[in-house]
Design a protein around this motif. Structure first.
Motif, short mmCIF file in Angstrom:
data_model
loop_
_atom_site.label_atom_id
_atom_site.label_comp_id
_atom_site.label_asym_id
_atom_site.label_seq_id
_atom_site.Cartn_x
_atom_site.Cartn_y
_atom_site.Cartn_z
N ALA A 41 58.54 -36.67 29.95
CA ALA A 41 58.66 -35.23 30.15
C ALA A 41 58.64 -34.48 28.82
CB ALA A 41 59.94 -34.91 30.91
N ARG A 42 59.26 -35.03 27.80
CA ARG A 42 59.36 -34.32 26.52
C ARG A 42 58.16 -34.57 25.60
NH1 ARG A 42 64.95 -35.73 27.61
NH2 ARG A 42 66.21 -33.82 27.63
N SER A 43 57.32 -35.52 25.97
CA SER A 43 56.17 -35.87 25.12
C SER A 43 54.85 -35.31 25.63
CB SER A 43 56.07 -37.39 24.99
OG SER A 43 57.28 -37.95 24.50
N LYS A 44 54.91 -34.39 26.58
CA LYS A 44 53.68 -33.83 27.16
C LYS A 44 52.85 -33.13 26.08
CE LYS A 44 54.01 -31.84 31.24
NZ LYS A 44 54.49 -31.03 32.38
N LYS A 45 51.53 -33.28 26.22
CA LYS A 45 50.61 -32.65 25.28
C LYS A 45 49.88 -31.45 25.89
CE LYS A 45 49.70 -36.85 22.58
NZ LYS A 45 50.73 -37.65 23.23
N GLY A 46 49.86 -31.36 27.21
CA GLY A 46 49.17 -30.26 27.87
C GLY A 46 49.82 -29.95 29.20
N GLY A 47 49.12 -29.16 30.01
CA GLY A 47 49.66 -28.79 31.31
C GLY A 47 50.86 -27.88 31.18
N SER A 48 51.68 -27.85 32.21
CA SER A 48 52.88 -27.03 32.18
C SER A 48 53.88 -27.61 31.18
CB SER A 48 53.53 -26.98 33.57
OG SER A 48 54.80 -26.37 33.52
N PRO A 49 54.56 -26.77 30.41
CA PRO A 49 55.54 -27.28 29.44
C PRO A 49 56.80 -27.83 30.10
CG PRO A 49 55.59 -24.89 29.47
CD PRO A 49 54.43 -25.30 30.34
N LYS A 50 56.98 -27.58 31.38
CA LYS A 50 58.17 -28.03 32.09
C LYS A 50 57.85 -29.20 33.01
CE LYS A 50 60.47 -23.52 32.06
NZ LYS A 50 61.53 -23.96 31.11
N GLN A 52 57.61 -39.63 21.95
CA GLN A 52 56.86 -40.77 21.43
C GLN A 52 55.90 -41.28 22.49
OE1 GLN A 52 58.92 -44.67 21.34
NE2 GLN A 52 60.78 -43.58 22.03
N ASN A 53 54.98 -42.13 22.08
CA ASN A 53 54.11 -42.83 23.01
C ASN A 53 54.77 -44.16 23.34
OD1 ASN A 53 52.11 -44.21 24.42
ND2 ASN A 53 50.45 -43.44 23.15
N LEU A 54 55.30 -44.26 24.55
CA LEU A 54 56.07 -45.45 24.93
C LEU A 54 55.23 -46.72 24.94
CD1 LEU A 54 58.29 -43.95 27.76
CD2 LEU A 54 59.07 -44.82 25.54
N LEU A 55 53.92 -46.58 24.95
CA LEU A 55 53.07 -47.77 24.94
C LEU A 55 53.32 -48.61 23.69
CD1 LEU A 55 50.70 -49.27 26.33
CD2 LEU A 55 49.14 -47.84 24.99
N PHE A 56 53.75 -47.96 22.60
CA PHE A 56 53.99 -48.66 21.34
C PHE A 56 55.47 -48.67 20.97
CE2 PHE A 56 49.90 -46.36 21.19
CZ PHE A 56 49.04 -47.44 21.17
N SER A 57 56.33 -48.42 21.96
CA SER A 57 57.76 -48.30 21.68
C SER A 57 58.44 -49.66 21.60
CB SER A 57 58.43 -47.45 22.76
OG SER A 57 59.83 -47.38 22.54
N ASP A 58 59.43 -49.74 20.71
CA ASP A 58 60.27 -50.94 20.59
C ASP A 58 61.66 -50.72 21.17
OD1 ASP A 58 58.33 -52.49 19.29
OD2 ASP A 58 58.80 -51.57 17.35
N CYS A 59 61.86 -49.55 21.76
CA CYS A 59 63.16 -49.25 22.36
C CYS A 59 63.35 -50.11 23.61
CB CYS A 59 63.25 -47.77 22.72
SG CYS A 59 64.85 -47.27 23.41
N LYS A 60 64.51 -50.73 23.73
CA LYS A 60 64.74 -51.64 24.85
C LYS A 60 64.74 -50.93 26.20
CE LYS A 60 67.53 -55.56 26.30
NZ LYS A 60 68.68 -56.46 25.99
N LEU A 61 65.06 -49.64 26.21
CA LEU A 61 65.07 -48.90 27.47
C LEU A 61 63.70 -48.32 27.84
CD1 LEU A 61 68.45 -46.92 27.48
CD2 LEU A 61 67.84 -49.00 28.70
N LEU A 92 59.86 -48.31 28.93
CA LEU A 92 58.87 -49.15 29.62
C LEU A 92 57.54 -49.03 28.89
CD1 LEU A 92 59.69 -48.28 33.35
CD2 LEU A 92 60.42 -50.28 32.04
N ASN A 93 57.08 -50.14 28.33
CA ASN A 93 55.84 -50.10 27.54
C ASN A 93 54.75 -51.01 28.09
OD1 ASN A 93 56.83 -52.63 26.93
ND2 ASN A 93 57.17 -52.22 24.74
N ASP A 94 54.91 -51.50 29.33
CA ASP A 94 53.90 -52.41 29.89
C ASP A 94 53.18 -51.82 31.10
OD1 ASP A 94 56.18 -52.53 31.41
OD2 ASP A 94 56.15 -54.69 31.71
N LEU A 95 53.19 -50.50 31.23
CA LEU A 95 52.40 -49.85 32.27
C LEU A 95 50.97 -49.68 31.79
CD1 LEU A 95 54.98 -47.11 33.35
CD2 LEU A 95 54.21 -49.04 34.74
N PRO A 96 50.02 -49.42 32.68
CA PRO A 96 48.64 -49.17 32.24
C PRO A 96 48.57 -48.01 31.25
CG PRO A 96 48.71 -49.51 34.61
CD PRO A 96 50.14 -49.44 34.16
N ASN A 97 47.66 -48.11 30.29
CA ASN A 97 47.58 -47.12 29.21
C ASN A 97 47.50 -45.69 29.71
OD1 ASN A 97 47.44 -49.51 27.85
ND2 ASN A 97 45.62 -49.01 26.65
N HIS A 98 46.71 -45.46 30.78
CA HIS A 98 46.48 -44.09 31.21
C HIS A 98 47.74 -43.43 31.76
CE1 HIS A 98 45.92 -46.28 35.05
NE2 HIS A 98 46.38 -45.18 35.60
#
Length: 319
Positions: free
Chosen positions: A249-258, A197-206, A208-214
């Motif tokens: 780590a699991r939400s990567k869209k590019g780069g190395s898959p690991k 998921q994109n944590l920027l819009f997450s409601d999960c209490k664990l 972190l959704n207040d870091l800079p967008n980039h």
């Protein structure tokens, strides 16, 4: 018969036309001769100026060649630090008088991964520690970002080290709530606490959704969890930073898959619990009491489970 003027000294000088013509012709030949050599001189000067390289350019190229030759690397903006430099940094950092510094073996484990990381390497570190400048230096020509719980210390550190990128974040958890928070996140793994998921819009209490967008858009190659404080009952604990690392780590869209994820202070209950539940023991490749090293693969966007039912892989010990 005498002339009545009385002037007997008058002389008549006659100029032959040939003499005047010869003088004019000589001057013309002289002018032509001078003009010819002037043109030759100018042409030679222009040609020489265009074909001889600039002194400053030659010196700069020579200096660059000497430096890169001495370092044993090619003149590329993505070159890594020489091995001797890396070993020296690790050596002196591990012999610090600071009682909270990491051991040589722990730092070398992270350094080896950074050295193998394809440049430019993206490194995310939770916590400003004794080794902060070391991580920045080891990730030469890569992107290194730090996340710190203390906003005042983050501002102070950036002031004295302007080359460091650090962002402060407010943790809303308490270490003694770890069991309850982890259980709630597992139950919501198919919804607000899903692994992709994109944590920027997450409601999960664990999450972190207040870091800079980039920060959420970067495909992180290495994530090191060494913060926030996790050694006090009322401290925030590292549940959120480990959960956030797992999702990034699991939400990567590019780069190395690991993605390589390191968790420091692995001997503590919270770090071990969150590592097992969100980073998963089948992804644990090496560990000791102080440091755990996981390698995570990115997941499909519809995934609802952090860990599989695969048998635990063989884990090597960090020296």
């Amino acid at each position: 018969m005498k002339n009545g003027s009385g002037n007997t000294n008058t002389k008549l000088i006659l100029l032959h036309p040939y003499i005047q013509k010869q003088s004019s012709t000589t001057r013309l030949w002289l002018l032509a001769f001078i003009s010819f050599f002037t043109i030759i001189f100018l042409l030679t000067l222009l040609y020489t100026r265009d074909t001889i390289p600039s002194k400053n350019t030659s010196v700069a190229a020579a200096v660059a060649a000497v430096v890169t030759s001495a370092a044993g690397v090619s003149p590329s903006p993505t070159t890594n630090l020489p091995t001797t430099t890396i070993n020296a940094l690790l050596h002196y950092a591990s012999r610090s008088n600071d009682s909270f510094h990491m051991s040589y073996g722990e730092m070398k484990s992270i350094s080896d991964v950074l050295r193998r990381c394809a440049p430019p390497c993206n490194l995310l570190v939770f916590g400003l520690t004794h080794e902060t400048l070391l991580w920045k230096a080891l990730n030469h020509n890569g992107r290194t970002v730090f996340v710190e719980e203390n906003r005042y210390y983050a501002a102070y550190f950036e002031e004295i080290h302007p080359e460091i990128d650090v962002f402060d974040v407010q943790y809303t958890t308490k270490a003694h709530e770890a069991g309850e928070l982890v259980a709630a996140a597992k139950e919501a793994a198919g919804n607000e606490c899903r692994p992709v998921q994109n944590l920027l819009f997450s409601d999960c209490k664990l999450g972190l959704n207040d870091l800079p967008n980039h920060v959420y858009d970067v495909d992180w190659d290495v994530i090191f969890v060494d913060g926030p404080r996790g050694d006090a009952h009322e401290g925030p604990g590292r549940m959120s930073s480990i959960f956030t690392a797992a999702v990034l780590a699991r939400s990567k869209k590019g780069g190395s898959p690991k993605t390589h994820v390191f968790v420091h202070d692995y001997y503590r209950d919270v770090e071990r619990l969150c590592g097992d539940e969100f980073l998963c023991r089948e992804n644990l490749v090496e560990s000791n009491e102080l440091l755990a090293h996981y390698v995570l693969d990115k997941m499909d966007k519809n995934s609802t489970r952090f860990c599989s039912d695969r048998k635990k892989r063989s884990v090597s010990s960090l020296s």
